[in-house]
Enzyme design. Sequence first.
Site, PDB file in Angstrom:
ATOM      1  N   GLU A  18       1.092  -1.297  -0.247  1.00  0.00           N
ATOM      2  CA  GLU A  18      -0.048  -0.033   0.078  1.00  0.00           C
ATOM      3  C   GLU A  18       0.918   1.297  -0.055  1.00  0.00           C
ATOM      4  O   GLU A  18       1.649   1.252   1.046  1.00  0.00           O
ATOM      5  CB  GLU A  18      -0.883  -0.129   1.084  1.00  0.00           C
ATOM      6  N   ASP A  29      -6.715   9.272   8.767  1.00  0.00           N
ATOM      7  CA  ASP A  29      -5.377   8.672   9.267  1.00  0.00           C
ATOM      8  C   ASP A  29      -5.192   9.154  10.659  1.00  0.00           C
ATOM      9  O   ASP A  29      -5.595  10.296  11.004  1.00  0.00           O
ATOM     10  CB  ASP A  29      -4.345   9.023   8.246  1.00  0.00           C
ATOM     11  N   TYR A 144     -11.524  -3.198   0.992  1.00  0.00           N
ATOM     12  CA  TYR A 144     -10.967  -3.041   2.136  1.00  0.00           C
ATOM     13  C   TYR A 144     -11.832  -2.837   3.231  1.00  0.00           C
ATOM     14  O   TYR A 144     -12.595  -1.616   3.070  1.00  0.00           O
ATOM     15  CB  TYR A 144     -10.076  -1.820   1.904  1.00  0.00           C
TER      16      TYR A 144
END
Length: 239
Positions: A18, A29, A144
């Site tokens: 990734e 994040d 994902y």
Amino acid sequence: ADVAMPLAAERGGADVIEWGVPYSDPSSDGPTIQRAMERALAAGAGLSTALAAVARFRAEGGTAPVVLFGYYNPIFVTGVDAFAARAAAAGVSAVLTVDLPLEELPEIAEPLRRVGVGLVPLCAPTSTADRLPRLGSLEPAFVYYISVAGVTGQKAVELPSSTRLDAIRAASSAPVAVGFGIRTAADVARVGAIADGVVVGSALIEASQAAMATGGVAAAADAVASRVAALRAALPARS
């Protein structure tokens, strides 16, 4: 661009790399990846340098699939068709845009499909059953699954039910990888028992930064390779 660490990750047993694109507002994040992006931006990195780094990874023998991970603004500014062409030329295998919901992903999915680059959509614990059928039309490389309602690297992984993952597989006709909060070999073993893939990000960045502080890039690469190998060894055997 130095590609020692992704090459080390592949050497350690990573099946997929990734590859993050630095962005100023990484809303999905946690602090570890936010700080990594700040360091990269301060050094002048961005979408162009990320694509150049992927190309160098390929030139230096990297063969693992590369998922280019980031946010939509740099792609939008570049233009989706131009971005898709550049991603394909660099050797990108698939693209994951964190901040595009399922309803908006066709805007990028179609240009990527035309040049043979895959798409990785996100699903979360809050994704409702009526939205899951949208996955199938995207023809994802894999899905994902975000294990927690939160940001990367902060909360401990919450193990999804196998029924939930089966529903995503059925809707998408694709494998499902689980990420967010996966840090240890024990985490990998638990998640790997029910998922098709396990994603580890923040823990690897932390390991590489600690090694970098005392031993430089070579030490950081070794730290990544050894950590990946340990995590990879924790995956349950599949028949």
